[in-house]
Design an enzyme around this catalytic site. Structure first.
Site, PDB file in Angstrom:
ATOM      1  N   HIS A  31      55.626 -15.515 -13.448  1.00 39.20           N
ATOM      2  CA  HIS A  31      54.533 -16.409 -13.030  1.00 39.20           C
ATOM      3  C   HIS A  31      53.355 -16.273 -13.978  1.00 39.20           C
ATOM      4  CE1 HIS A  31      54.307 -12.558 -10.893  1.00 39.20           C
ATOM      5  NE2 HIS A  31      52.984 -12.659 -10.964  1.00 39.20           N
TER       6      HIS A  31
ATOM      7  N   HIS B  71      49.336 -16.722 -14.204  1.00 32.85           N
ATOM      8  CA  HIS B  71      48.097 -16.872 -13.447  1.00 32.85           C
ATOM      9  C   HIS B  71      47.181 -17.795 -14.247  1.00 32.85           C
ATOM     10  CE1 HIS B  71      48.626 -13.150 -10.837  1.00 32.85           C
ATOM     11  NE2 HIS B  71      49.446 -12.848 -11.833  1.00 32.85           N
TER      12      HIS B  71
HETATM   13  P1  5GP Z   1      51.383 -10.218 -10.146  1.00 36.43           P
HETATM   14  O1  5GP Z   1      50.609  -9.090  -9.592  1.00 36.43           O
HETATM   15  O2  5GP Z   1      52.867 -10.001  -9.978  1.00 36.43           O
HETATM   16  O3  5GP Z   1      51.009 -10.567 -11.543  1.00 36.43           O
HETATM   17  O4  5GP Z   1      50.976 -11.476  -9.305  1.00 36.43           O
HETATM   18  C1  5GP Z   1      51.526 -11.782  -8.077  1.00 36.43           C
HETATM   19  C2  5GP Z   1      50.543 -12.663  -7.380  1.00 36.43           C
HETATM   20  O5  5GP Z   1      51.182 -13.269  -6.298  1.00 36.43           O
HETATM   21  C3  5GP Z   1      49.328 -11.928  -6.832  1.00 36.43           C
HETATM   22  O6  5GP Z   1      48.157 -12.421  -7.448  1.00 36.43           O
HETATM   23  C4  5GP Z   1      49.382 -12.218  -5.351  1.00 36.43           C
HETATM   24  O7  5GP Z   1      48.114 -12.417  -4.790  1.00 36.43           O
HETATM   25  C5  5GP Z   1      50.244 -13.438  -5.285  1.00 36.43           C
HETATM   26  N1  5GP Z   1      50.984 -13.563  -4.045  1.00 36.43           N
HETATM   27  C6  5GP Z   1      51.741 -12.622  -3.452  1.00 36.43           C
HETATM   28  N2  5GP Z   1      52.288 -13.091  -2.328  1.00 36.43           N
HETATM   29  C7  5GP Z   1      51.858 -14.367  -2.200  1.00 36.43           C
HETATM   30  C8  5GP Z   1      52.084 -15.364  -1.213  1.00 36.43           C
HETATM   31  O8  5GP Z   1      52.790 -15.183  -0.226  1.00 36.43           O
HETATM   32  N3  5GP Z   1      51.486 -16.565  -1.419  1.00 36.43           N
HETATM   33  C9  5GP Z   1      50.700 -16.799  -2.507  1.00 36.43           C
HETATM   34  N4  5GP Z   1      50.164 -18.029  -2.614  1.00 36.43           N
HETATM   35  N5  5GP Z   1      50.455 -15.874  -3.451  1.00 36.43           N
HETATM   36  C10 5GP Z   1      51.033 -14.668  -3.299  1.00 36.43           C
END
Ligand code: 5GP
Length: 196
Positions: free
Chosen positions: A182, A184
């Site tokens: 993903h 951001h």
């Molecule tokens: P990472 O930390 O892996 O780079 O980013 C994962 C992102 O997914 C985090 O910013 C977190 O807030 C988001 N996230 C996790 N679970 C959910 C969810 O159920 N719905 C949404 N919209 N975002 C989520």
């Protein structure tokens, strides 16, 4: 490939300009709607100064540490298990999300725990081995390009083309918490550098 070209050896992939403050999630534990995520009681223990009633551009965002790192390590332990993630549920509309952009290959939705007034996640609908950018192969070039272009569309739709940041957290060293690639897309406030 733009994403690969922007990769740094540190495990984080910072693309474009501005600052980045991340809060990561133990994804399955998050149930809040995208617009009710500014909570002092969030699982990330974010110390956020605002209340939800403040306009999104007056909110300050403070990065938490420690818990995110532990959660990221835990998530990494099962990263290559093939298990589905919370994003599969979002793709399949089994849990709600606020979709900002969607096409046949890409879905973009608001982060449940936003770190900026605009915080949108851009994901491939089909994971196809892309648990993280570090797993990318040459065959993924097309979808990686589509994701990058979708990030631009999101920035345009959100009115932040003049200043936004695209971040990919890769692996526990970068606090990745969801093992479905993903991007951001962050903006709507002045970004700082260096990022955390
Ligand atoms: P990472 O930390 O892996 O780079 O980013 C994962 C992102 O997914 C985090 O910013 C977190 O807030 C988001 N996230 C996790 N679970 C959910 C969810 O159920 N719905 C949404 N919209 N975002 C989520």
């Amino acid at each position: 490939m733009a994403a690969a070209a922007a990769a740094s050896s540190s495990g984080s992939f910072f693309i474009l300009r501005g600052a980045y403050a991340t809060a990561t999630a133990t994804a399955a534990s998050l149930k809040a709607s995208p617009r009710t995520a500014f909570s002092l009681f969030s699982p990330h223990r974010l110390r956020l100064s605002p209340t939800p009633s403040l306009s999104r551009r007056s909110v300050s965002y403070v990065r938490a540490t420690g818990n995110e790192e532990d959660a990221a390590k835990a998530a990494a332990a099962t990263a290559d298990s093939g298990a589905s993630t919370i994003f599969d549920k979002i793709i399949n509309k089994e849990i709600p999300s606020t979709i900002v952009y969607e096409d046949d290959k890409v879905l973009a939705f608001r982060d449940v725990n936003p770190q900026a007034p605009v915080h949108v996640l851009v994901i491939p609908k089909l994971r196809d081995g892309l648990t993280q950018l570090g797993k990318a192969e040459e065959r993924h070039g097309n979808i990686l390009g589509r994701l990058m272009y979708a990030a631009k569309i999101v920035a345009e739709k959100e009115g932040i083309l003049d200043g936004f940041r695209v971040v990919i957290n890769n692996g526990p060293g970068a606090c990745q918490s969801v093992y479905h690639l993903h991007l951001h897309v962050l903006g709507g406030r002045q970004m700082k550098w260096p990022p955390g």
